[in-house]
Design a protein around this motif. Structure first.
Motif, PDB file in Angstrom:
ATOM      1  N   HIS A 106      30.183  35.169  26.257  1.00 17.06           N
ATOM      2  CA  HIS A 106      30.965  35.687  26.773  1.00 17.06           C
ATOM      3  C   HIS A 106      31.998  36.238  26.562  1.00 17.06           C
ATOM      4  O   HIS A 106      32.785  37.575  27.158  1.00 17.06           O
ATOM      5  N   VAL A 107      32.688  35.386  26.008  1.00 14.21           N
ATOM      6  CA  VAL A 107      34.145  35.803  25.760  1.00 14.21           C
ATOM      7  C   VAL A 107      34.651  36.087  24.300  1.00 14.21           C
ATOM      8  O   VAL A 107      34.832  37.546  24.500  1.00 14.21           O
ATOM      9  N   MET A 108      33.516  35.503  22.906  1.00 10.62           N
ATOM     10  CA  MET A 108      33.753  36.535  21.583  1.00 10.62           C
ATOM     11  C   MET A 108      32.759  37.771  22.210  1.00 10.62           C
ATOM     12  O   MET A 108      33.295  38.779  20.974  1.00 10.62           O
ATOM     13  N   LEU A 109      31.658  38.393  22.813  1.00  8.93           N
ATOM     14  CA  LEU A 109      31.039  39.197  22.678  1.00  8.93           C
ATOM     15  C   LEU A 109      31.198  40.232  24.623  1.00  8.93           C
ATOM     16  O   LEU A 109      29.880  40.528  24.942  1.00  8.93           O
ATOM     17  N   SER A 110      32.142  40.377  24.663  1.00 10.10           N
ATOM     18  CA  SER A 110      32.515  40.115  25.436  1.00 10.10           C
ATOM     19  C   SER A 110      32.786  42.110  25.756  1.00 10.10           C
ATOM     20  O   SER A 110      32.802  42.870  27.560  1.00 10.10           O
ATOM     21  N   LYS A 111      32.092  43.555  24.664  1.00  6.03           N
ATOM     22  CA  LYS A 111      31.891  44.896  24.960  1.00  6.03           C
ATOM     23  C   LYS A 111      30.681  44.995  26.001  1.00  6.03           C
ATOM     24  O   LYS A 111      29.785  44.389  25.733  1.00  6.03           O
ATOM     25  N   GLY A 112      31.144  45.506  26.738  1.00  7.43           N
ATOM     26  CA  GLY A 112      29.668  46.332  27.585  1.00  7.43           C
ATOM     27  C   GLY A 112      30.722  44.989  29.129  1.00  7.43           C
ATOM     28  O   GLY A 112      29.604  45.738  30.029  1.00  7.43           O
ATOM     29  N   ARG A 113      31.465  44.259  28.863  1.00  7.85           N
ATOM     30  CA  ARG A 113      31.315  43.064  30.223  1.00  7.85           C
ATOM     31  C   ARG A 113      32.739  43.872  31.136  1.00  7.85           C
ATOM     32  O   ARG A 113      33.337  44.715  30.412  1.00  7.85           O
TER      33      ARG A 113
ATOM     34  N   THR B 200      38.803  29.542  42.714  1.00 10.26           N
ATOM     35  CA  THR B 200      38.827  30.818  43.489  1.00 10.26           C
ATOM     36  C   THR B 200      39.666  31.654  43.226  1.00 10.26           C
ATOM     37  O   THR B 200      41.046  31.098  43.656  1.00 10.26           O
ATOM     38  N   GLY B 201      39.303  32.671  43.395  1.00 11.03           N
ATOM     39  CA  GLY B 201      39.976  34.296  44.028  1.00 11.03           C
ATOM     40  C   GLY B 201      39.737  35.176  43.904  1.00 11.03           C
ATOM     41  O   GLY B 201      38.870  35.772  43.402  1.00 11.03           O
ATOM     42  N   PRO B 202      40.597  36.240  44.174  1.00  7.42           N
ATOM     43  CA  PRO B 202      40.201  38.185  44.317  1.00  7.42           C
ATOM     44  C   PRO B 202      40.376  38.341  42.975  1.00  7.42           C
ATOM     45  O   PRO B 202      41.165  37.956  41.693  1.00  7.42           O
ATOM     46  N   TYR B 203      39.350  39.301  42.368  1.00 10.00           N
ATOM     47  CA  TYR B 203      39.714  39.514  40.838  1.00 10.00           C
ATOM     48  C   TYR B 203      39.616  41.136  40.748  1.00 10.00           C
ATOM     49  O   TYR B 203      39.367  42.070  42.049  1.00 10.00           O
ATOM     50  N   THR B 204      41.061  41.478  40.043  1.00 16.00           N
ATOM     51  CA  THR B 204      41.115  42.429  39.989  1.00 16.00           C
ATOM     52  C   THR B 204      40.627  43.176  38.726  1.00 16.00           C
ATOM     53  O   THR B 204      41.312  43.603  37.430  1.00 16.00           O
ATOM     54  N   PRO B 205      39.653  44.690  38.847  1.00 17.74           N
ATOM     55  CA  PRO B 205      39.169  44.844  37.534  1.00 17.74           C
ATOM     56  C   PRO B 205      40.356  45.566  36.916  1.00 17.74           C
ATOM     57  O   PRO B 205      41.135  46.546  37.396  1.00 17.74           O
ATOM     58  N   GLU B 206      40.003  45.463  35.072  1.00 15.64           N
ATOM     59  CA  GLU B 206      41.049  46.749  34.747  1.00 15.64           C
ATOM     60  C   GLU B 206      39.970  47.850  34.976  1.00 15.64           C
ATOM     61  O   GLU B 206      41.015  49.283  34.621  1.00 15.64           O
ATOM     62  N   GLY B 207      38.943  48.095  34.778  1.00 10.82           N
ATOM     63  CA  GLY B 207      38.399  49.791  34.095  1.00 10.82           C
ATOM     64  C   GLY B 207      37.839  49.720  36.071  1.00 10.82           C
ATOM     65  O   GLY B 207      38.528  50.239  37.240  1.00 10.82           O
ATOM     66  N   ARG B 208      37.057  50.884  35.888  1.00 13.28           N
ATOM     67  CA  ARG B 208      36.284  51.483  37.306  1.00 13.28           C
ATOM     68  C   ARG B 208      35.366  50.633  37.178  1.00 13.28           C
ATOM     69  O   ARG B 208      34.263  51.547  38.296  1.00 13.28           O
ATOM     70  N   THR B 209      35.183  49.658  37.702  1.00 11.92           N
ATOM     71  CA  THR B 209      34.045  48.332  38.199  1.00 11.92           C
ATOM     72  C   THR B 209      34.885  48.105  40.192  1.00 11.92           C
ATOM     73  O   THR B 209      35.971  48.051  39.794  1.00 11.92           O
ATOM     74  N   ALA B 210      33.984  47.892  40.168  1.00 13.86           N
ATOM     75  CA  ALA B 210      33.854  47.160  42.175  1.00 13.86           C
ATOM     76  C   ALA B 210      35.609  46.109  41.911  1.00 13.86           C
ATOM     77  O   ALA B 210      34.723  44.671  40.863  1.00 13.86           O
ATOM     78  N   ASP B 211      35.920  46.193  42.413  1.00 16.40           N
ATOM     79  CA  ASP B 211      36.766  44.317  42.863  1.00 16.40           C
ATOM     80  C   ASP B 211      35.887  44.018  43.803  1.00 16.40           C
ATOM     81  O   ASP B 211      34.790  43.549  44.510  1.00 16.40           O
ATOM     82  N   HIS B 212      36.274  42.137  42.829  1.00 20.12           N
ATOM     83  CA  HIS B 212      35.364  41.166  43.942  1.00 20.12           C
ATOM     84  C   HIS B 212      36.138  40.414  44.692  1.00 20.12           C
ATOM     85  O   HIS B 212      37.100  39.379  44.161  1.00 20.12           O
ATOM     86  N   PRO B 213      36.424  40.212  45.836  1.00 20.09           N
ATOM     87  CA  PRO B 213      36.869  39.881  46.627  1.00 20.09           C
ATOM     88  C   PRO B 213      37.639  38.025  46.556  1.00 20.09           C
ATOM     89  O   PRO B 213      38.282  37.337  46.545  1.00 20.09           O
ATOM     90  N   ARG B 214      35.804  36.697  45.941  1.00 22.17           N
ATOM     91  CA  ARG B 214      35.950  35.877  45.755  1.00 22.17           C
ATOM     92  C   ARG B 214      34.500  35.321  44.778  1.00 22.17           C
ATOM     93  O   ARG B 214      34.080  35.860  44.376  1.00 22.17           O
TER      94      ARG B 214
ATOM     95  N   LEU C 214      33.701  38.592  33.745  1.00 24.85           N
ATOM     96  CA  LEU C 214      32.858  38.139  34.631  1.00 24.85           C
ATOM     97  C   LEU C 214      31.463  38.140  33.467  1.00 24.85           C
ATOM     98  O   LEU C 214      30.986  39.127  32.940  1.00 24.85           O
ATOM     99  N   LYS C 215      30.807  36.903  34.263  1.00 20.57           N
ATOM    100  CA  LYS C 215      29.865  36.826  33.420  1.00 20.57           C
ATOM    101  C   LYS C 215      29.117  37.492  33.693  1.00 20.57           C
ATOM    102  O   LYS C 215      28.707  38.549  35.310  1.00 20.57           O
ATOM    103  N   PRO C 216      27.492  38.937  33.270  1.00 26.89           N
ATOM    104  CA  PRO C 216      27.258  39.560  33.437  1.00 26.89           C
ATOM    105  C   PRO C 216      26.040  39.269  35.026  1.00 26.89           C
ATOM    106  O   PRO C 216      25.147  37.855  35.283  1.00 26.89           O
ATOM    107  N   GLY C 217      26.150  39.865  36.136  1.00 26.98           N
ATOM    108  CA  GLY C 217      25.210  39.535  38.093  1.00 26.98           C
ATOM    109  C   GLY C 217      25.842  39.028  38.020  1.00 26.98           C
ATOM    110  O   GLY C 217      25.098  38.111  38.876  1.00 26.98           O
TER     111      GLY C 217
END
Length: 155
Positions: free
Chosen positions: A38-45, A61-75, A94-97
């Motif tokens: 997930h770290v080394m092949l992170s393109k598209g994640r 745990t904590g809130p997540y703020t994305p770099e791109g146009r993806t949704a925020d995750h509160p936890r 983030l791990k996919p899904g």
């Protein structure tokens, strides 16, 4: 006749020790790859920043703020490390899904490959004691120790 039997036992012992050392290394790579991919092949994640709000026994745990146009995750959860203190801002992938995150960048890569470092140290003992290949054992031990030391310093 006794010398042939002794010779066969020596070959069997060396083969067994080589198999154990190889098994240790394969287990270390397999254990590390689950996170490292997930770290080394992170393109598209999803990349972003996790702000640590609370830590339990094994996870933070904590809130997540994305770099791109993806949704925020509160936890979002992340494996607890030495450097995870309340309020710390960590770059993550983030791990996919899921809402499970792993550290990004060089600290994340080193942390992901730490099980391989331990496997190298254990394999070095087998290589030195069972196979009597001291130079190879020292090389494996130094590589494993360097990997673990770098992971500790990076986090």
């Amino acid at each position: 006749m006794a010398s042939k039997r002794t010779q066969a036992l020596l070959y069997a012992r060396r083969a067994a020790m080589a198999a154990i050392a190889l098994l240790l290394l394969v287990a270390g790579v397999r254990s590390s790859w689950g996170t490292a991919q997930h770290v080394m092949l992170s393109k598209g994640r999803e990349h972003g920043t996790l702000t640590v709000a609370s830590c339990g026994g094994e996870t933070c745990t904590g809130p997540y703020t994305p770099e791109g146009r993806t949704a925020d995750h509160p936890r979002v959860t992340i494996e607890k490390s030495i450097a995870a203190k309340k309020g710390a801002r960590l770059p993550v992938v983030l791990k996919p899904g899921t809402t499970e995150a792993v550290r990004a960048g060089a600290p994340g890569i080193l942390h992901a490959w730490a099980p391989l470092g331990g496997a190298l140290l254990l394999a070095a003992l087998v290589v030195a004691g069972g196979l009597r290949l001291t130079r190879l054992a020292w090389g494996a031990a130094l590589a494993g120790g360097a990997l673990l030391g770098a992971a500790f310093l990076a986090l």
